[in-house]
Motif scaffolding. Structure first.
Motif, PDB file in Angstrom:
ATOM      1  N   ARG A   1       0.825  -1.210   0.000  1.00 21.58           N
ATOM      2  CA  ARG A   1       0.000   0.000   0.000  1.00 21.58           C
ATOM      3  C   ARG A   1       0.858   1.258   0.000  1.00 21.58           C
ATOM      4  N   SER A   2       2.048   1.173   0.585  1.00 17.75           N
ATOM      5  CA  SER A   2       2.912   2.352   0.667  1.00 17.75           C
ATOM      6  C   SER A   2       3.851   2.492  -0.526  1.00 17.75           C
ATOM      7  N   TRP A   3       3.803   1.549  -1.445  1.00 15.19           N
ATOM      8  CA  TRP A   3       4.679   1.630  -2.619  1.00 15.19           C
ATOM      9  C   TRP A   3       4.241   2.771  -3.531  1.00 15.19           C
ATOM     10  N   PRO A   4       5.169   3.391  -4.238  1.00 19.10           N
ATOM     11  CA  PRO A   4       4.784   4.396  -5.237  1.00 19.10           C
ATOM     12  C   PRO A   4       4.100   3.732  -6.425  1.00 19.10           C
ATOM     13  N   ALA A   5       3.400   4.546  -7.211  1.00 14.93           N
ATOM     14  CA  ALA A   5       2.637   4.000  -8.337  1.00 14.93           C
ATOM     15  C   ALA A   5       3.545   3.320  -9.355  1.00 14.93           C
ATOM     16  N   TRP A   6       4.736   3.896  -9.591  1.00 16.67           N
ATOM     17  CA  TRP A   6       5.627   3.304 -10.584  1.00 16.67           C
ATOM     18  C   TRP A   6       6.158   1.947 -10.112  1.00 16.67           C
ATOM     19  N   GLY A   7       6.306   1.762  -8.782  1.00 16.50           N
ATOM     20  CA  GLY A   7       6.760   0.478  -8.259  1.00 16.50           C
ATOM     21  C   GLY A   7       5.718  -0.612  -8.480  1.00 16.50           C
ATOM     22  N   LYS A   8       4.448  -0.257  -8.272  1.00 12.13           N
ATOM     23  CA  LYS A   8       3.382  -1.224  -8.514  1.00 12.13           C
ATOM     24  C   LYS A   8       3.291  -1.565 -10.003  1.00 12.13           C
ATOM     25  N   PHE A   9       3.503  -0.570 -10.849  1.00  7.97           N
ATOM     26  CA  PHE A   9       3.458  -0.773 -12.293  1.00  7.97           C
ATOM     27  C   PHE A   9       4.543  -1.761 -12.727  1.00  7.97           C
ATOM     28  N   LEU A  10       5.761  -1.565 -12.212  1.00  7.92           N
ATOM     29  CA  LEU A  10       6.861  -2.476 -12.543  1.00  7.92           C
ATOM     30  C   LEU A  10       6.624  -3.871 -11.984  1.00  7.92           C
ATOM     31  N   LEU A  11       5.968  -3.943 -10.838  1.00  5.32           N
ATOM     32  CA  LEU A  11       5.691  -5.244 -10.236  1.00  5.32           C
ATOM     33  C   LEU A  11       4.750  -6.059 -11.118  1.00  5.32           C
TER      34      LEU A  11
ATOM     35  N   ILE B   1       4.434  -5.725 -14.373  1.00  8.28           N
ATOM     36  CA  ILE B   1       5.209  -6.122 -15.556  1.00  8.28           C
ATOM     37  C   ILE B   1       6.042  -7.361 -15.253  1.00  8.28           C
ATOM     38  N   ALA B   2       6.644  -7.390 -14.069  1.00  4.31           N
ATOM     39  CA  ALA B   2       7.504  -8.519 -13.698  1.00  4.31           C
ATOM     40  C   ALA B   2       6.729  -9.795 -13.432  1.00  4.31           C
ATOM     41  N   ALA B   3       5.387  -9.718 -13.333  1.00  9.62           N
ATOM     42  CA  ALA B   3       4.599 -10.914 -13.037  1.00  9.62           C
ATOM     43  C   ALA B   3       4.684 -11.945 -14.144  1.00  9.62           C
ATOM     44  N   SER B   4       5.049 -11.533 -15.359  1.00 13.32           N
ATOM     45  CA  SER B   4       5.154 -12.481 -16.477  1.00 13.32           C
ATOM     46  C   SER B   4       6.443 -13.284 -16.441  1.00 13.32           C
ATOM     47  N   VAL B   5       7.392 -12.883 -15.627  1.00 12.75           N
ATOM     48  CA  VAL B   5       8.656 -13.604 -15.541  1.00 12.75           C
ATOM     49  C   VAL B   5       8.436 -14.925 -14.806  1.00 12.75           C
ATOM     50  N   PRO B   6       8.931 -16.039 -15.330  1.00 15.32           N
ATOM     51  CA  PRO B   6       8.769 -17.323 -14.638  1.00 15.32           C
ATOM     52  C   PRO B   6       9.363 -17.265 -13.230  1.00 15.32           C
TER      53      PRO B   6
ATOM     54  N   ASP C   1       0.281  -5.267 -17.522  1.00 17.99           N
ATOM     55  CA  ASP C   1       0.186  -6.700 -17.761  1.00 17.99           C
ATOM     56  C   ASP C   1       0.516  -7.030 -19.212  1.00 17.99           C
ATOM     57  N   ALA C   2       0.023  -6.218 -20.140  1.00 16.24           N
ATOM     58  CA  ALA C   2       0.299  -6.449 -21.557  1.00 16.24           C
ATOM     59  C   ALA C   2       1.775  -6.228 -21.886  1.00 16.24           C
ATOM     60  N   LEU C   3       2.389  -5.235 -21.253  1.00 11.29           N
ATOM     61  CA  LEU C   3       3.811  -4.987 -21.488  1.00 11.29           C
ATOM     62  C   LEU C   3       4.652  -6.175 -21.021  1.00 11.29           C
ATOM     63  N   GLY C   4       4.357  -6.673 -19.829  1.00  9.24           N
ATOM     64  CA  GLY C   4       5.095  -7.831 -19.330  1.00  9.24           C
ATOM     65  C   GLY C   4       4.899  -9.057 -20.199  1.00  9.24           C
ATOM     66  N   ALA C   5       3.635  -9.320 -20.585  1.00 12.16           N
ATOM     67  CA  ALA C   5       3.366 -10.466 -21.461  1.00 12.16           C
ATOM     68  C   ALA C   5       4.013 -10.275 -22.821  1.00 12.16           C
ATOM     69  N   GLY C   6       4.055  -9.025 -23.308  1.00 12.23           N
ATOM     70  CA  GLY C   6       4.681  -8.761 -24.601  1.00 12.23           C
ATOM     71  C   GLY C   6       6.172  -9.040 -24.584  1.00 12.23           C
ATOM     72  N   LEU C   7       6.824  -8.711 -23.475  1.00  9.80           N
ATOM     73  CA  LEU C   7       8.254  -8.978 -23.379  1.00  9.80           C
ATOM     74  C   LEU C   7       8.546 -10.476 -23.423  1.00  9.80           C
TER      75      LEU C   7
END
Length: 269
Positions: free
Chosen positions: A166-176, A178-183, A208-214
């Protein structure tokens, strides 16, 4: 005042052990999967379920839609699993769009190398296949909050992440996201936390689309680079798809049998 004797007419006959109700032991105990549960165990299980479920009782319309869609997605994944080897050699792009599997994406890219498909269509199908149901877990986190996290990921570590995120900045959540697509990254937990943390749906879908696209681009690049070699492997899998499916079913049957025998031995002990 007249008293009715215990042995008088109309009194229920006493049963061994003091039970007077008709078939009380049979009605109170229930058998499920070969095990008999006492009324106390049944009540404890009901109480545990009431504490675990994230929705209120009775369920709201949105809760029913969310749970129903999730169940349908799981059924689709289970049903399509034994069919994937058959479709991989003939319809790899469609298989990638339905399942999002890396094998289908790589096969589609290999066919694109030979001019039998468009590479951008393969990548687009792979992205759609990977993210098509992710928004359901975002919605669960948004609607149910910490209870939703506990329902899907019932671990202490996941619960400790809730107040931290909850205390993370918005950009940190966004990157998180994106990283969800990594095995290896717990994607379901990540999507739940994104919804819980208040991330908007368009922002979530973009990340989500950016991570899946990578990941899709990486797999497609490997398949496109291998070309004919990858196609030969895919056609070989398609040729022996029936045996692969039967072997898969046999492994599942053996595991289920071993688990059932282990439970029976535990009960006997």
């Amino acid at each position: 005042m007249t008293q009715v004797s215990q042995g008088g007419e109309g009194a229920a006959p006493a049963r061994p052990g003091g039970a007077t109700g008709p078939q009380e032991g049979e009605r109170a105990h229930r058998t499920w999967w070969g095990r008999t549960y006492s009324p106390r165990e049944i009540e404890a299980a009901k109480q545990q379920w009431q504490e675990l479920r994230p929705w209120d009782s009775p369920m709201a319309w949105a809760d029913k839609v969310l749970i129903g869609t999730m169940v349908a997605a799981i059924v689709l994944a289970v049903v399509s699993l034994p069919l994937r080897p058959f479709l991989l050699g003939s319809h790899p792009v469609a298989t990638a769009a339905v399942t999002g599997s890396s094998s289908a994406i790589g096969a589609g890219a290999a066919f694109a190398r030979l001019g039998q498909a468009e590479l951008w269509v393969v990548i687009a199908a792979g992205i759609i296949g990977k993210i098509k149901f992710d928004w359901l877990y975002w919605w669960a986190g948004r609607r149910w909050g910490g209870k939703g996290v506990r329902f899907f990921v019932p671990t202490d570590r996941a619960q400790r992440l809730v107040p931290r995120l909850r205390s993370w900045p918005a950009w940190g959540k966004f990157l998180l996201v994106i990283a969800a697509s990594v095995p290896g990254v717990p994607s379901i937990l990540t999507f739940l936390l994104a919804g819980l943390a208040g991330m908007s749906l368009p922002t979530f879908l973009l990340a989500d689309a950016l991570g899946a696209g990578l990941m899709t681009g990486l797999v497609a690049g490997l398949g496109y680079g291998l070309g004919q070699q990858a196609v030969d492997v895919v056609l070989l899998i398609d040729r022996y798809a029936l045996w692969i499916t039967l072997a898969f079913a046999a492994v599942i049957a053996v595991q289920a049998t071993r688990a059932q025998l282990a439970r029976q031995k535990k009960q006997q002990a």
